[in-house]
Structures are given as structure tokens and as C-alpha cells.
Motif scaffolding. Structure first.
Motif, short mmCIF file in Angstrom:
data_model
loop_
_atom_site.label_atom_id
_atom_site.label_comp_id
_atom_site.label_asym_id
_atom_site.label_seq_id
_atom_site.Cartn_x
_atom_site.Cartn_y
_atom_site.Cartn_z
N PHE A 5 54.87 -6.55 3.58
CA PHE A 5 55.16 -5.27 4.20
C PHE A 5 55.74 -4.90 2.51
N ASP A 6 55.60 -3.70 2.98
CA ASP A 6 56.65 -2.79 1.67
C ASP A 6 58.19 -2.40 2.25
N GLU A 7 59.06 -2.98 2.16
CA GLU A 7 60.23 -2.37 2.46
C GLU A 7 61.59 -2.75 0.97
N ASN A 8 61.89 -2.39 -0.12
CA ASN A 8 62.75 -2.45 -0.66
C ASN A 8 63.43 -1.14 -1.00
N PRO A 9 65.01 -1.60 -0.52
CA PRO A 9 65.73 -3.03 -0.31
C PRO A 9 65.44 -3.04 0.79
N ALA A 10 65.30 -4.67 1.70
CA ALA A 10 65.09 -4.82 3.01
C ALA A 10 65.82 -4.13 3.85
N LYS A 11 65.99 -3.89 4.98
CA LYS A 11 67.22 -3.93 5.86
C LYS A 11 67.15 -4.70 6.53
N GLY A 12 68.66 -4.26 8.11
CA GLY A 12 68.53 -5.77 8.73
C GLY A 12 68.00 -5.36 9.48
N THR A 13 67.91 -6.69 10.83
CA THR A 13 67.18 -6.66 11.80
C THR A 13 68.28 -6.51 13.13
N GLY A 14 67.01 -5.59 13.70
CA GLY A 14 67.78 -5.57 15.26
C GLY A 14 68.90 -6.84 15.85
N ASP A 15 67.80 -7.44 15.81
CA ASP A 15 68.73 -8.21 16.55
C ASP A 15 70.30 -8.85 15.71
N ASP A 16 70.83 -8.06 14.70
CA ASP A 16 71.96 -8.60 13.80
C ASP A 16 71.69 -9.18 12.88
N VAL A 17 70.68 -9.46 12.31
CA VAL A 17 70.27 -10.71 10.94
C VAL A 17 69.84 -9.78 9.87
N PHE A 18 70.95 -9.90 9.13
CA PHE A 18 71.14 -9.14 7.68
C PHE A 18 70.49 -10.41 6.72
N THR A 19 69.42 -10.12 6.52
CA THR A 19 69.03 -10.96 5.24
C THR A 19 67.21 -11.09 5.20
N ALA A 20 66.54 -10.62 4.38
CA ALA A 20 65.48 -9.52 3.24
C ALA A 20 64.32 -10.88 4.62
N SER A 21 64.40 -12.23 4.77
CA SER A 21 64.08 -12.75 5.24
C SER A 21 64.10 -13.40 6.63
N PRO A 22 63.87 -12.63 7.50
CA PRO A 22 64.27 -13.19 8.89
C PRO A 22 62.77 -13.64 9.44
#
Length: 567
Positions: free
Chosen positions: A197-214
Motif C-alpha cells: 500500500f503506497d503511503e510515504n511517509p507512513a501515518k500512525g494507526t487508529g489504536d495509537d500505534v506510531f510505527t510504519a509496520s503495524p
């Protein structure tokens, strides 16, 4: 305060008469309910059952694996969608409704507005979801008003956090799809299904996980929205000036209130700062004073904060009454009706009438599933308490009233006792009431008809009897704990006004229980009651007589049963 009785339904599932139920089936294979299915024939029996609101769950456009590009809607990448139908909580466009739910996709908003009008004509009010914490990774509004700026278009993506940004970023890193995810199952084919999935830079996820690789267990299909809280910088709040996102959300809710929406069930309110709600809700109520706001909340120590500072009308009572009742219904070790006492006496003291009570919703297991009780009738005492303990709202999930067990896996949603919110699916026991669009219960068993009758009588008495809708509450446990037949599997209380008195007595035991219930003399004096009394069970019309109320009343409570006794 009014005694609101809420019926929750997913239009995608509610009107679907297709019984195919293929694992990971497409919309063509398994069908999909439409706004137009919810006609007067559907709404009239909902109203007759005692409901005052319908919560239409999953109305807003959300990410899906179904291709609507023919209608100018950009396809979603299935690598960041959960289920063929997609999660109703991964919003793709806050200003649009789900194309799945329209007969004519090009007129989908017209069809929803017609449903709002039909619902109002049936003397019911309309609730929809507000999902404030996160959006779909593919969020893009294609019908937003011309003066609205889309989420993220003005963000400085070089900064992990900026109060003016709508999203959180992981600069210098591209998003990676969790390993092992097979979107739509092995049969589903799409040119976009490629593990990327093309997303650069990565965004934080809805469950407050701030990583590019959830991970696959994270809310990887969603992006966290930024209300001005710097999570990685010591949780500092940046609320002055008001973040741009706040104004965008105010505009969105004003848009829906302007279409006649009567209230919002607000998703995961504790993931959004209380200060935002305190800013938002009063502004909306100034223009739409009858709007109600229901918050999905789970931290008991924060209830008062969100009710009194955040200005919510009602909060979920899940961590409290729901959990206590579920333990009792399941006959778990250590389950006790004193845990019900702890809810109103501690968790909700001072605002018990502002707690929304329920025994099912889309997040929780079905009562009739083996993961909960395995038998819908075992919930009768719990449902009586849920509905009558206080003046606050009570909610029923569609299919609950006919004992839907949510059996089997449906695709992304496994066999876990929950009706799927991710897949195209027919709800089998509900479909017996649906009866191919007749909504007459023609295919229900006698037992299911009796269960519906119980729910109908219970919910109607909640609004038709002032002692339940706005009367006082007096628990009778301590006054009776030394009486014959008392145990921690029975529960008694009085609801009363100057003009009406109702004694509620329930039995969670799996066997009949004979009990004597005494009303303390100070209470008898307050309600002005002495001498012979006749009680009428509002659920069955059975009459019980006692020669001297001062000496109590003897009741034979059926196994997993209860009485609502007017006198």
C-alpha cells in the motif's frame, strides 16, 4: 431526561434476505441490505415494540473491497481493508453514505435522506455513528462541500507531530502491510491485492500505534487523527489555537444534523481529548438543542469527566452493569448481584441515569451464542434489570429479540459469537422475522415469538410507566439479605413516583426461587402504603396478594426469570 429506547441495526445486514452466506462471499453472492429495505413495514413493528430511536450503524461511506469506480468512486486497496464489505469504522468519506446501501448508487444520499424522513414519519428518531478518532487509510472525500479542505492535504508531512496537521507521521519511512494478511480470502482477486500500500511517509494507526509496520492485530486499516495531542512528546496538549481538525469535525456534524440526524453514537470517545468534546458539543446543541450524544466509554474513573466536562448526554455502561450481568447470566464462579450494587453505588454514583444500558451490540457476543449464554431465555433477568434499573437509555441489537446466535465464521469475522460487521452476510434468525421483506415474523418458532413478546412488553412498559421512565430508585437487597430464599443470585428494587410504585424482582438462579421481600417501614411511609396490597406483574398480568404489606410479600421467581410488579 427521557427514557430513550434504542434499536441498533446495520442496514447492510438488516434487510438482506439472501440466505447463501458463503464464507468471504461477495455482495453478489451473499447480498446486502439497502436503505430502501427499511420501509414502513419494517419501522412500524420497531415502533410498536417500544423503541424511540433507531441507530443506523455503518451508514457513512467506508473502505470496501467492492468496486464502485463506475460511479466515480476510487477503489480501495484491499490490503488495507478488513473483510469484503469493509469495517463501518474505517470511514472513507465523512460527507457521504455507503454505496453498498443504495439501490441506485448515484442517488445514495437521496435514498438515505428518504430513510431519515420515513423514520421520522414512524415517530422514531435517528442516530448514526460519529467516528472521531480515525479514518480509513484510503480516506478521500469526493462529495465534500467546495469550501472544505480534505484531511491531510495541508499537513507538513516532514514532522511526526504538528498541531496544525490532521495526521501523525513516521517521517522517512513507508507504510508496510502486515505480513500474513490475505484480504478477502484466497478466492478474492484484485489488481490492487499485492501485499503493498503506497503511503510515504507512513501515518500512525487508529489504536495509537506510531510505527510504519503495524501488526495484523493493530487497527492497521485506519489512520489516527490529530486533535493536538503530542503522543511522542510527553503527551503535551496543543489546543490553542484550536487545531484545524476540530473545525473540520464541527462542520461534519453540522452537515449531518442539518439533514435531520437526531443524535450521534460517538466511537471510542476516550481516544479523543475531553477538551474537544467540551468545545464541540455545546456549539452543536446551541443550534440543534435536541441532539443527543452517546459516548462509547470504558474507563469508569473518567465517566464524570466526559459527562460533566465533555458534555455527553450518555455513556456506555459496559465496564460495570453489562459485565456484572453477563457473569450472572453465564453462571460464572464468583458472579454476584452485589456487583450490580457496586455499579450504581460506586461507578455511576450521581449520574446513573446517564448510563446507556444494553446486553448486546455489534462489539459484543450474542446472548444466544455458546460464547455467552447459549440460550436467549437465560438473559431475561439481566434484560429486566438493564431496562428498568434507572431512567437512562436502554439499547437492543437487531436479532437479539429473536435469539440470534451468530453461529459460524463469515470471512474476516471468525466464529466468535458476534454478528459480522466486516462481511456481506445474512443473519439467519433475524431473517425469520424479516420473512423476505414482510417483517411479520412469519418464519419464527413459537419460542422466538414468545421472546419477542417479552421484549415488547418490557420495552413498552419502560416508556408507559412513569415509575420506570423517571421514578426514584430504592434497592431492597440489604433489607432482605437475611430473609428466607435470599441469595446473591437474586436482585430486588423499587422504582416509584408519587403516583406509581413498581417492585422489580429477578432470579439469576437456574432453578425456581421462593423469596419473601420486605419493604422497610421508612420506605412504606414515604410511598404511603400499608395494609393489604395487590401486585400485578406487568410482564404476565399475574396478580399476587398480600394481606399486610408491612410483613412483606412472598414471590415464586421462575428459573432465570423475574417480575415487574405494579402496586
Amino acid at each position: 431526561m427521557h427514557k430513550h429506547i434504542i434499536y441498533q441495526l446495520l442496514p447492510r445486514l438488516f434487510g438482506d434476505a439472501n440466505t447463501n452466506n458463503k464464507f468471504y462471499g461477495s455482495i453478489e453472492e451473499n447480498g446486502c441490505g439497502k436503505f430502501n429495505d427499511i420501509d414502513y413495514n419494517a419501522l412500524a413493528p420497531i415502533k410498536a415494540m417500544g423503541f424511540t430511536y433507531v441507530w443506523y450503524t455503518g451508514v457513512l461511506e467506508h473502505a470496501t473491497m467492492t468496486d464502485y469506480s463506475a460511479y466515480g468512486i476510487k477503489p480501495d486497496d484491499p490490503d488495507v481493508v478488513k473483510g469484503r464489505a469493509g469495517s463501518p469504522y474505517a470511514i472513507k468519506d465523512y460527507y457521504d453514505v455507503a454505496p453498498d446501501l443504495a439501490v441506485d448508487v448515484s442517488k445514495r444520499m437521496d435514498e438515505f435522506e428518504a430513510l431519515i424522513n420515513r423514520t421520522h414519519a414512524a415517530n422514531l428518531r435517528v442516530l448514526i455513528d460519529f467516528v472521531p478518532n480515525h479514518v480509513a487509510r484510503t480516506y478521500q472525500s469526493d462529495v465534500k462541500p467546495d469550501d472544505v479542505r480534505d484531511f491531510g492535504v495541508d499537513d507538513d508531512t516532514s514532522q511526526a507531530f504538528n498541531p496544525a496537521n490532521d495526521f501523525y507521521y513516521i517521517p522517512g519511512q513507508a507504510f508496510t502491510v502486515p505480513e500474513g494478511y490475505d484480504p478477502g480470502g484466497p478466492e478474492f482477486q484484485s489488481p490492487l491485492k499485492d501485499g503493498r500500500f503506497d503511503e510515504n511517509p507512513a501515518k500512525g494507526t487508529g489504536d495509537d500505534v506510531f510505527t510504519a509496520s503495524p501488526s495484523i492485530n493493530n487497527w492497521f486499516e485506519t489512520i489516527k487523527l490529530n486533535y493536538g495531542v503530542d503522543f511522542n512528546g510527553g503527551y503535551h496538549m496543543h489546543f490553542e489555537p484550536v487545531p484545524p481538525l476540530w473545525h473540520k469535525m464541527l462542520h461534519i456534524l453540522s452537515y449531518w444534523a442539518g439533514k435531520g440526524i437526531d443524535g450521534f453514537r460517538c466511537d471510542m470517545v476516550e481516544y479523543v481529548p475531553m477538551e474537544f468534546w467540551a468545545w464541540l458539543i455545546p456549539q452543536l446543541k446551541a443550534k440543534y438543542p435536541d441532539l443527543i450524544f452517546i459516548g462509547e466509554a470504558y474507563q469508569t474513573h473518567q465517566y464524570g469527566n466526559y459527562l460533566f466536562n465533555g458534555q455527553f448526554d450518555y455513556l456506555y455502561d459496559k465496564v460495570g452493569l453489562y459485565d456484572a450481568i453477563k457473569r450472572l447470566v453465564r453462571n460464572e464462579y464468583g458472579a454476584s448481584t452485589w456487583q450490580i450494587n457496586a455499579v450504581w453505588n460506586n461507578d455511576c454514583r450521581g449520574f446513573d441515569e446517564r448510563m446507556l444500558r444494553f446486553m448486546e451490540n455489534h462489539d459484543e457476543q450474542r446472548i444466544a451464542s455458546p460464547y455467552f449464554a447459549g440460550d436467549a431465555l437465560l438473559a431475561i433477568p439481566g434484560m429486566i434489570i438493564t431496562a428498568t434499573l434507572n431512567c437512562g437509555p436502554v439499547m437492543v441489537y437487531f436479532g437479539q429479540e429473536v435469539g440470534e446466535p451468530a453461529a459460524g465464521a463469515s470471512g474476516f469475522s471468525g466464529d466468535d459469537g458476534r454478528t459480522t460487521i466486516f462481511d456481506y452476510w445474512g443473519v439467519p434468525e433475524h431473517q425469520k422475522w424479516l420473512n423476505n421483506g414482510k417483517y411479520d415474523g412469519g418464519l419464527l418458532s413459537e419460542g422466538q415469538k414468545q421472546l419477542r413478546t417479552f421484549y415488547s412488553r418490557l420495552l413498552n412498559l419502560c416508556t408507559h410507566h412513569e415509575a420506570i421512565s423517571h421514578g426514584k430508585f430504592y434497592e431492597l437487597m440489604m433489607a432482605n439479605e437475611h430473609n428466607e430464599g435470599f441469595s446473591d443470585k437474586v436482585y430486588f428494587y423499587l422504582r416509584y413516583t408519587c403516583d406509581e410504585r413498581i417492585l422489580v424482582a429477578v432470579n439469576f438462579n437456574r432453578h425456581e426461587q421462593s423469596v419473601r421481600i420486605n419493604l422497610p417501614f421508612d420506605l412504606l411511609g414515604e410511598i404511603g402504603c400499608m395494609g393489604p396490597v395487590t401486585f400485578t406483574d406487568l410482564l404476565t398480568d399475574q396478580k399476587i396478594h398480600t394481606v399486610e404489606i408491612g410483613e412483606g410479600v412472598r414471590l415464586n421467581l421462575s428459573a432465570a426469570g423475574g417480575m415487574i410488579l405494579q402496586f
